[in-house]
Write an enzyme that holds these catalytic residues in place. Structure first.
Site, PDB file in Angstrom:
ATOM      1  CE1 TYR A 220     -15.606  18.085  23.525  1.00 30.35           C
ATOM      2  CE2 TYR A 220     -16.322  18.098  25.825  1.00 30.35           C
ATOM      3  CZ  TYR A 220     -16.055  18.771  24.640  1.00 30.35           C
ATOM      4  OH  TYR A 220     -16.221  20.125  24.571  1.00 30.35           O
TER       5      TYR A 220
ATOM      6  CE1 TYR B 151      -7.793 -25.171   7.253  1.00 36.65           C
ATOM      7  CE2 TYR B 151      -6.137 -26.738   6.460  1.00 36.65           C
ATOM      8  CZ  TYR B 151      -7.174 -26.413   7.323  1.00 36.65           C
ATOM      9  OH  TYR B 151      -7.592 -27.317   8.263  1.00 36.65           O
TER      10      TYR B 151
ATOM     11  CB  CYS C 298      -0.937   0.008   1.204  1.00 33.43           C
ATOM     12  SG  CYS C 298      -2.124  -1.366   1.189  1.00 33.43           S
TER      13      CYS C 298
END
Length: 819
Positions: free
Chosen positions: A426, A278, A42
């Site tokens: 917050y 698999y 990526c």
């Protein structure tokens, strides 16, 4: 126990390491057909663009270091070409062409996916690349280094395509993105992608949507990229980012089962149709947790999770079940962050799954704390029980945190009510006391409970506005700066006093900037007996973004009004010029534009205003404001989610000289008379003008009001003079008389009889045709007050205006008739 692993990047390398951590007694061999293992796939676009300058940073592990640390036999440049599940062997071909077989007890397939390369003419030309691995990256970097590359075309507007667009732009290239669909970023809905379109264009990226590449032509030092539509672009570099295809050849030739999506079939333990084989990663298909239907998911996160699960199942037996992936993804697109999870509305519609959606526009943290940036959120959910289906976010800061919260709720089959129960950390620099995630849950809850009836942007776009009352509940200043055509302005704070102006016999559509004031107005109207009241979800911000067409770029698009000369005798001394800086960051639309307007009023000609805002639509609004007022738009520059606009105040005559003039091709009529023949002439002319496609307005004043009265009028309160006028005036258009030869009403009846026999439309039919043709009916407020005529007595599509309204329409017209 001997484990063979095919593929050495995300899934394969992770599984190999996990198997070793599970057991020291196993023999593990990992095959990778390329030269590298466990690299940052990526990160490749960012290395090409120069954001990552050290190539070695792309590699998480070298084959040698990985093999030594985990005692794994890592064989790079070794391609597994076939699998014999009966003999439990694989055939391997090395880089030098040597072939051999290897026995296994358990086999893991992690072959990944390969880029789609369509068989187009010229596809093999020099300068055309795909980007999937390190070798592709090296080729692109080498090509850019050896050639003069000024222009690049990205074919495909998905996540990787847009990351490449950003990085090539960062490298100094002129970039165009070509996408066959009507939007970029396929996993998100159009209304959200529209925000990305706007940002890409602000960054100088040329967008070619709904365009398909037909062929390429190699010109030696450049390439022609030819579209099916006939458009042709010239570039030195082309990146194909059309998509990827699951690499299933090995599994298919081995006789392993493929699923309905043509991926490798696996069960909940990631086991294929053969008990000792698999599979994980891009090549497998697996049921979606929301729909239960199989799908392909090309993401690194799920591949790594699958690898850990499969390693445990291969070593300890099938004990750990894979729950499936909902496709949570995120991408950086210049200054924007775009993220999605679960199912967007378009996928739910495709699959015929009933859904509702809610869209909000919030700040990334408390607006009063510096640096609050815009965040646009859309969620989809079940209309039955509120189950959360998906979420999409386009923003700048805090997007990753919020999308992960949504993903957790979606994956655990939670509801929109769970969003309101999430406990957020917050403090003003990080969030608001009402976090955007919670707010989206509250909005969805209001929709589900029936407290608010949603109106979606497509419904408004396609609505017949003659059959509804469309009300803008913003302030008059906001309304004057731009509104949705066909709306009237009743500000929220005036709603209780002006409800009498709103017809009760047809639906009421409300809208504001982002949806909040529309919701408050809908509460007022519903509590006061209005039955069908709907609020535009996402407000003007969503609507404007969604309905604004992305124009195909042209060679002339960059030419602007700056080339025009100002013919003005007013002179501003340069020594007087100064720049005033104003911070409008954190303010929602129309806050920044109103602050601009107010500040400009205090500037002297020649002085400049530099105003910063976090509203992505502000630069466009500021430019429109300058065109309307004649002030000079100097520049617009986005940076890290903050949009800086510079405007110079023009002198009075300069403003008048460059002020954008209306097109002046409309037609306006004043109907002063209530004579039948004159009313007929008015509607005949209006319909003829409307047939040309131009804007047509009829202004009804004094006696002309009688032509637009309802035949069946509601009971209204009037004073003594209003009652007297009511008795003396015609009660409706059917009572109008001829201007000559009326003969006590016989003449008008004769006129209607002859018109009917000759197949000529009646006055009422012509009037309805005018309404259907979009002719604007405006009743003079002063005339109504004098004659005691109430709005409720007039046709529903009639709006109320005064002399300023008429003068505005007259200015836009090249024909003005007084009848």
């Amino acid at each position: 126990m001997k484990y063979l692993i095919v593929g050495g990047v995300a899934g394969g390398a992770t599984a190999a390491a996990r198997i070793r951590r599970n057991t020291e007694k196993a023999e593990i061999i990992m095959f990778e057909k390329g030269q590298y293992i466990s690299y940052a796939n990526c990160g490749l676009p960012y290395y090409i663009g120069g954001v990552i300058d050290d190539r070695n940073k792309l590699f998480v592990q070298t084959p040698e270091a990985f093999g030594k640390r985990f005692n794994i036999d890592v064989r790079t440049n070794s391609e597994v070409v076939s699998v014999d599940v009966r003999k439990k062997t694989v055939a391997v071909r090395t880089k030098d062409g040597r072939e051999y077989t290897e026995q296994y007890d358990k086999l893991l397939l992690s072959p990944g996916a390969s880029p789609v390369v369509p068989p187009l003419q010229g596809i093999d030309s020099k300068g055309i690349f795909t980007l999937r691995n390190v070798n592709d990256t090296d080729k692109i970097k080498e090509y850019i280094g050896k050639n003069t590359v000024k222009r690049a075309v990205i074919v495909g507007g998905g996540f990787i395509g847009l990351e490449m667009a950003e990085n090539l732009k960062h490298a100094g290239m002129e970039v165009a993105v070509v996408e066959m669909a009507n939007q970029v970023m396929g996993p998100i809905d159009y209304s959200m992608a529209a925000l990305v379109h706007e940002h890409l264009q602000q960054q100088g990226v040329k967008l070619y949507l709904e365009q398909a590449v037909e062929s390429f032509k190699d010109n030696g030092t450049s390439l022609d990229v030819n579209f099916k539509s006939g458009i042709s672009l010239t570039a030195e570099l082309v990146i194909l980012s059309i998509g990827v295809r699951a690499e299933t050849r090995l599994a298919a030739e081995a006789g392993l089962k493929l699923g309905e999506m043509k991926g490798i079939y696996v069960n909940e333990y990631l086991q294929t149709s053969d008990a000792d084989v698999y599979a994980v990663g891009d090549a497998i298909e697996f049921p979606h947790p929301v729909t239960g239907k199989p799908w392909l998911n090309f993401l690194a996160g799920p591949a790594n999770r699958q690898a850990r699960i499969v390693a445990d199942n291969m070593v300890f037996g099938n004990k750990v079940k894979y729950e499936g992936s909902i496709g949570t993804a995120i991408a950086k697109v210049f200054d924007l962050t775009v993220a999605s999870t679960g199912l967007p509305a378009k996928r739910l519609k495709q699959m015929e799954i009933p859904y509702l959606s809610a869209t909000i526009h919030s700040g990334s943290h408390a607006g009063y704390y510096p640096g609050a940036l815009q965040m646009d959120i859309k969620i989809t959910f079940s209309p039955e029980d509120g189950r959360l289906y998906g979420a999409q976010i386009v923003g700048y800061d805090g997007v990753d945190k919020r999308i992960d919260e949504y993903a957790l709720v979606v994956k655990n089959a939670g509801t929109v009510y769970d969003l309101t129960r999430l406990e957020h950390a917050y403090a003003p620099p990080f969030s608001s006391a009402k976090d955007p995630v919670a707010v989206s849950g509250y909005v969805a809850g209001n929709i589900l409970s029936g407290k608010m009836t949603p109106l979606y942007w497509r419904e408004l776009r396609d609505a017949d506005l003659s059959k509804v009352t469309l009300i803008d509940v913003r302030t008059p200043d906001e309304y004057s700066l731009g509104n949705i055509h066909g709306s009237i302005n009743i500000p929220l704070d005036d709603m209780r006093d002006r409800m009498g102006e709103i017809p009760t016999d047809k639906p009421v559509f409300l809208y504001c900037g982002v949806g909040l004031r529309g919701y408050l107005a809908s509460n007022i109207l519903k509590e006061n007996g209005f039955k069908d009241v709907r609020n535009l979800i996402g407000g003007v911000k969503t609507y404007k973004a969604a309905v604004t067409k992305v124009c195909t770029p042209s060679d002339d698009a960059m030419k602007c009004a700056a080339e025009a000369k100002e013919a003005c005798s007013c002179v501003v001394e340069q020594s007087e010029a100064k720049t005033i800086k104003v911070d409008a960051c954190g303010m929602q639309c129309p806050g920044p534009i109103l602050k601009l307007k107010k500040t400009m009023e205090g500037l002297k000609p020649g002085e400049r205003l530099e105003i910063s805002a976090t509203d992505a639509g502000f630069p466009r609004d500021a430019e429109s404001w300058c065109r309307a007022t004649g002030n000079k738009f100097i520049s617009s520059s986005p940076s890290a989610g903050i949009y800086k606009v510079v405007i110079e105040k023009a002198t009075a005559c300069a403003a008048e000289a460059v002020k954008q003039q209306p097109s002046a091709d409309g037609k306006s009529f004043i109907l002063f008379s209530d004579d039948l023949d004159k009313a007929l002439a008015t509607f005949v002319l209006a319909n003829g003008a409307a047939a040309t496609g131009k804007k047509v307005t009829i202004f009804f004043t004094f006696w002309g009001l009688n032509a637009i009265k309802k035949e069946r009028k509601p009971s209204v309160q009037k004073d003594i003079f209003g009652k007297m006028f009511g008795m003396m005036l015609p009660s409706s258009s059917k009572k109008l008389k001829l201007s000559k030869m009326n003969m006590g009403g016989i003449g008008s009846k004769m006129m209607r009889y002859i018109m009917k026999n000759k197949g000529i439309e009646s006055l009422e039919s012509l009037r309805q045709q005018a309404i259907d043709n979009g002719v604007e009916f405006i009743a003079c407020q002063m005339s109504m007050d004098v004659m005691g005529v109430k709005k409720e007595e007039l046709l529903d599509n009639v709006t109320i205006g005064g002399v300023a309204t008429y003068m505005d329409r007259a200015q836009e017209s090249n024909v003005n008739l007084f009848i």
